[in-house]
Design an enzyme around this catalytic site. Structure first.
Site, PDB file in Angstrom:
ATOM      1  N   ASP A  97      -6.918  -3.314  14.769  1.00 47.48           N
ATOM      2  CA  ASP A  97      -8.194  -3.856  14.244  1.00 47.48           C
ATOM      3  C   ASP A  97      -8.450  -5.035  13.442  1.00 47.48           C
ATOM      4  O   ASP A  97      -9.407  -5.391  12.839  1.00 47.48           O
ATOM      5  CB  ASP A  97      -9.050  -2.588  13.611  1.00 47.48           C
ATOM      6  CG  ASP A  97      -8.271  -2.252  12.489  1.00 47.48           C
ATOM      7  OD1 ASP A  97      -7.265  -2.985  12.237  1.00 47.48           O
ATOM      8  OD2 ASP A  97      -8.954  -0.979  11.956  1.00 47.48           O
ATOM      9  N   GLU A 124      -9.537  -2.017   5.521  1.00 47.21           N
ATOM     10  CA  GLU A 124      -9.982  -1.632   7.156  1.00 47.21           C
ATOM     11  C   GLU A 124     -11.512  -2.372   7.229  1.00 47.21           C
ATOM     12  O   GLU A 124     -11.892  -3.266   6.405  1.00 47.21           O
ATOM     13  CB  GLU A 124     -10.287  -0.252   6.998  1.00 47.21           C
ATOM     14  CG  GLU A 124      -9.383   0.764   6.793  1.00 47.21           C
ATOM     15  CD  GLU A 124      -8.488   0.876   8.095  1.00 47.21           C
ATOM     16  OE1 GLU A 124      -8.331  -0.060   8.730  1.00 47.21           O
ATOM     17  OE2 GLU A 124      -7.939   2.016   8.276  1.00 47.21           O
ATOM     18  N   HIS A 164      -6.758  -5.280  10.577  1.00 45.27           N
ATOM     19  CA  HIS A 164      -6.847  -4.874   8.922  1.00 45.27           C
ATOM     20  C   HIS A 164      -5.316  -5.532   8.596  1.00 45.27           C
ATOM     21  O   HIS A 164      -4.469  -5.298   9.182  1.00 45.27           O
ATOM     22  CB  HIS A 164      -6.802  -3.413   8.555  1.00 45.27           C
ATOM     23  CG  HIS A 164      -5.694  -2.259   9.146  1.00 45.27           C
ATOM     24  ND1 HIS A 164      -5.886  -1.147   9.688  1.00 45.27           N
ATOM     25  CD2 HIS A 164      -4.354  -2.593   9.257  1.00 45.27           C
ATOM     26  CE1 HIS A 164      -4.837  -0.623  10.113  1.00 45.27           C
ATOM     27  NE2 HIS A 164      -3.785  -1.566   9.789  1.00 45.27           N
ATOM     28  N   ASP A 209       0.642  -1.421   0.023  1.00 44.11           N
ATOM     29  CA  ASP A 209      -0.134  -0.203   0.072  1.00 44.11           C
ATOM     30  C   ASP A 209       0.679   1.232   0.087  1.00 44.11           C
ATOM     31  O   ASP A 209       2.111   1.129   0.239  1.00 44.11           O
ATOM     32  CB  ASP A 209      -1.018   0.035   1.288  1.00 44.11           C
ATOM     33  CG  ASP A 209      -0.204  -0.511   2.647  1.00 44.11           C
ATOM     34  OD1 ASP A 209       0.844  -0.457   2.446  1.00 44.11           O
ATOM     35  OD2 ASP A 209      -1.010  -0.714   3.330  1.00 44.11           O
TER      36      ASP A 209
HETATM   37  P1  PGA Z   1       2.442  -1.455  12.468  1.00 45.38           P
HETATM   38  O1  PGA Z   1       1.407  -1.659  11.579  1.00 45.38           O
HETATM   39  O2  PGA Z   1       3.386  -2.697  12.058  1.00 45.38           O
HETATM   40  O3  PGA Z   1       3.016  -0.260  12.731  1.00 45.38           O
HETATM   41  O4  PGA Z   1       2.007  -2.053  13.938  1.00 45.38           O
HETATM   42  C1  PGA Z   1       0.735  -2.584  11.035  1.00 45.38           C
HETATM   43  C2  PGA Z   1      -0.478  -2.016  10.292  1.00 45.38           C
HETATM   44  O5  PGA Z   1      -1.004  -1.035  10.603  1.00 45.38           O
HETATM   45  O6  PGA Z   1      -0.684  -2.945   9.263  1.00 45.38           O
END
Ligand code: PGA
Length: 264
Positions: free
Chosen positions: A141, A148, A143, A72
């Protein structure tokens, strides 16, 4: 679903890096076709990238015949911005490994036609032969990439709108100022990830424990998109003890027993 539980972030990350390196070597031993690797950003994969970079420097693995696709990128953030995923990837991985520049694919969040950019990305993945291994992290959450809650399990690369929760969590990279976090991103879809031949998800720390519990012990749900991994034939989640903290004792013991049996 295969569950690997390691004591710490560092041990889980080393496991993941070695697993990826093994997969790259294993494909190279049977074909000259490139290895196609899906890659995440975020704080989670940093130690995995450190170990991969160390292995490249030590001559233990090469990325010369690897093609990568990132998950992304923010919409509207200049590529040169320190928090763009372009910047993140060059800083944390690409500047430290021998992957040819032309093999690196990251969605362009500044493309004049974002829909066309997303369609072209899906096509490029297909033309590369499909993704051999998609490495991913998860949000608090659940995702996966920027899919999302309520993203379709059948979603493909597209423009997505970030939830307030994600904006709040990611504001830590923007000096804590939520207004600086882009509201939209381009993201591979859940189905794009599931189309990979293999998926390896990393989840470390207590903030991921609830999403992990729901994804592993709950049903498949669009409210926790990593739960879609249950539909994949070769899905693995690598976690530390803290991320495993909300699993039932019986589930935890079973996953440990499986690992012990495989290592005998
Ligand atoms: P993080 O984010 O590795 O910084 O915890 C992961 C994500 O939001 O997919």
């Amino acid at each position: 679903m295969r569950i690997i539980i390691r004591d710490t972030y560092s041990e889980g990350s080393v496991w993941a890096a070695h697993y990826i390196a093994d997969r790259i070597r294993e494909k190279a031993a049977r074909t000259s076709e490139p290895f196609v690797l899906g890659l995440p950003t975020g704080s989670t994969p940093i130690a995995t990238y450190d170990e991969l970079a160390r292995m490249v420097a030590a001559g233990e693995i090469s990325f010369k015949n690897v093609i990568s696709f990132n998950m992304d990128e923010y919409v509207g953030l200049p590529e040169s911005h320190p928090e763009s995923y372009h910047s993140f990837m060059f800083k944390n991985l690409f500047s430290r490994i021998d992957e040819p520049r032309e093999n690196i694919h990251i969605l362009n969040g500044n493309a004049p036609d974002l829909q066309a950019e997303c369609r072209a990305y899906e096509r490029a993945i297909e033309e590369a032969g499909g993704i051999d291994l998609f490495l991913g992290g998860i949000g608090e959450d659940g995702h996966i990439a920027f899919n999302e809650p309520f993203s379709s399990i059948y979603s493909r690369t597209r423009v997505v709108t970030l939830t307030d929760d994600t904006i709040r969590v990611n504001s830590r990279f923007f000096g804590g100022d939520e207004s600086l976090v882009p509201r939209q991103a381009l993201s591979v879809g859940v189905a794009t990830v599931l189309s990979a031949k293999e998926v390896v998800i990393l989840a470390f720390g207590p903030k991921k424990a609830r999403a992990i519990r729901d994804a592993v012990e709950g049903g498949v749900s669009h409210t926790n998109t990593v739960s879609a991994l249950q539909l994949h034939q070769f899905g693995t989640i690598v976690m530390d003890e803290l991320a495993a903290g909300e699993l039932k004792v019986n589930s935890y013991n079973y996953f440990k027993a499986v690992e012990a049996a495989e290592n005998r």
